[in-house]
Motif scaffolding. Structure first.
Motif, PDB file in Angstrom:
ATOM      1  N   ILE A  59       0.519  -1.283  -0.132  1.00 53.49           N
ATOM      2  CA  ILE A  59      -0.126  -0.179   0.076  1.00 53.49           C
ATOM      3  C   ILE A  59       1.174   1.623   0.479  1.00 53.49           C
ATOM      4  O   ILE A  59       0.637   2.197  -0.896  1.00 53.49           O
ATOM      5  CB  ILE A  59      -1.214   0.534   1.267  1.00 53.49           C
ATOM      6  N   ASP A  60       2.074   0.849   0.578  1.00 55.63           N
ATOM      7  CA  ASP A  60       3.126   2.886   0.725  1.00 55.63           C
ATOM      8  C   ASP A  60       3.523   2.363  -0.465  1.00 55.63           C
ATOM      9  O   ASP A  60       3.700   3.978  -1.416  1.00 55.63           O
ATOM     10  CB  ASP A  60       3.630   2.337   2.384  1.00 55.63           C
ATOM     11  N   ASN A  61       3.934   1.869  -1.302  1.00 50.15           N
ATOM     12  CA  ASN A  61       4.894   1.615  -2.478  1.00 50.15           C
ATOM     13  C   ASN A  61       3.342   2.306  -3.754  1.00 50.15           C
ATOM     14  O   ASN A  61       4.070   2.720  -4.304  1.00 50.15           O
ATOM     15  CB  ASN A  61       5.090   0.643  -2.941  1.00 50.15           C
ATOM     16  N   ILE A  62       2.093   1.534  -3.685  1.00 49.57           N
ATOM     17  CA  ILE A  62       1.569   2.603  -4.348  1.00 49.57           C
ATOM     18  C   ILE A  62       1.347   4.199  -4.219  1.00 49.57           C
ATOM     19  O   ILE A  62       0.875   4.993  -4.675  1.00 49.57           O
ATOM     20  CB  ILE A  62      -0.083   1.534  -4.300  1.00 49.57           C
ATOM     21  N   VAL A  63       0.687   4.429  -2.996  1.00 48.27           N
ATOM     22  CA  VAL A  63       1.080   5.360  -2.564  1.00 48.27           C
ATOM     23  C   VAL A  63       1.868   6.724  -2.836  1.00 48.27           C
ATOM     24  O   VAL A  63       2.190   8.274  -3.331  1.00 48.27           O
ATOM     25  CB  VAL A  63       0.143   5.317  -1.176  1.00 48.27           C
TER      26      VAL A  63
END
Length: 186
Positions: free
Chosen positions: A122-126
């Motif tokens: 999720i952090d990578n996508i954000v």
């Protein structure tokens, strides 16, 4: 969308009242709770939408359900019921949250995936999505599960959407095969 304009007016009034009382952050958290409680409880929605049930009874029930809220929020909910607008309380909370997010430069990123994503993913996508946003934007993530995507994810931020799901890729591939541009030479 029925009640949108009225919900927006009430939310705007609540925002001004919360600003004057210096409780905007508190009311924001509480409106998130109000929205969540109403959306997750079908019986409460039916109760609030019923024209047969007396407003005083609705006010008493809502006062009991939301007794842990601040005086500002309790007073506002009571006002909404006395004006006969309890059926749009969830929409008012939605509009208040939208106004708060707009004022504080908070952007909602809705990530829909086939399975629950770990926090690192999720952090990578954000992080990738933040590259397209204003420098001081805060991103609020809503993670939803849709098993029909098969794999990958769909990211929605405002009016923009990035669809990297297997379902879409298969549909595109199927569409390409249906074109059948191959012409036999015999």
């Amino acid at each position: 969308m029925a009640g949108f304009r009225a919900a927006h007016r009430y939310a705007k009034g609540l925002m001004e009242f919360a600003n004057e009382a210096n409780q905007t952050d508190v009311v924001y958290a509480e409106m998130n709770d109000v929205r969540k409680v109403i959306k997750e409880n079908d019986d409460l929605r039916v109760f609030l939408n019923s024209p047969v049930i007396d407003a005083k009874k609705k006010e008493a029930v809502l006062s009991e359900i939301f007794k842990s809220l601040s005086k500002t929020s309790q007073t506002f909910i009571s006002l909404v019921v006395r004006h006969g607008r309890e059926n749009i309380l969830s929409k008012i909370a939605d509009q208040f949250i939208s106004l708060y997010d707009l004022a504080n430069n908070i952007v909602t990123a809705e990530i829909t995936s086939a399975v629950q994503l770990d926090q690192n993913t999720i952090d990578n996508i954000v992080a990738k999505a933040k590259q397209t946003l204003a420098a001081n934007s805060l991103v609020k993530v809503e993670n939803k599960i849709d098993a029909s995507l098969i794999g990958g994810f769909v990211l929605k931020i405002g009016n923009n959407q990035v669809d990297s799901s297997i379902k879409t890729k298969l549909a595109t591939l199927k569409k390409d095969f249906l074109k059948n541009e191959y012409i036999p030479k015999f």
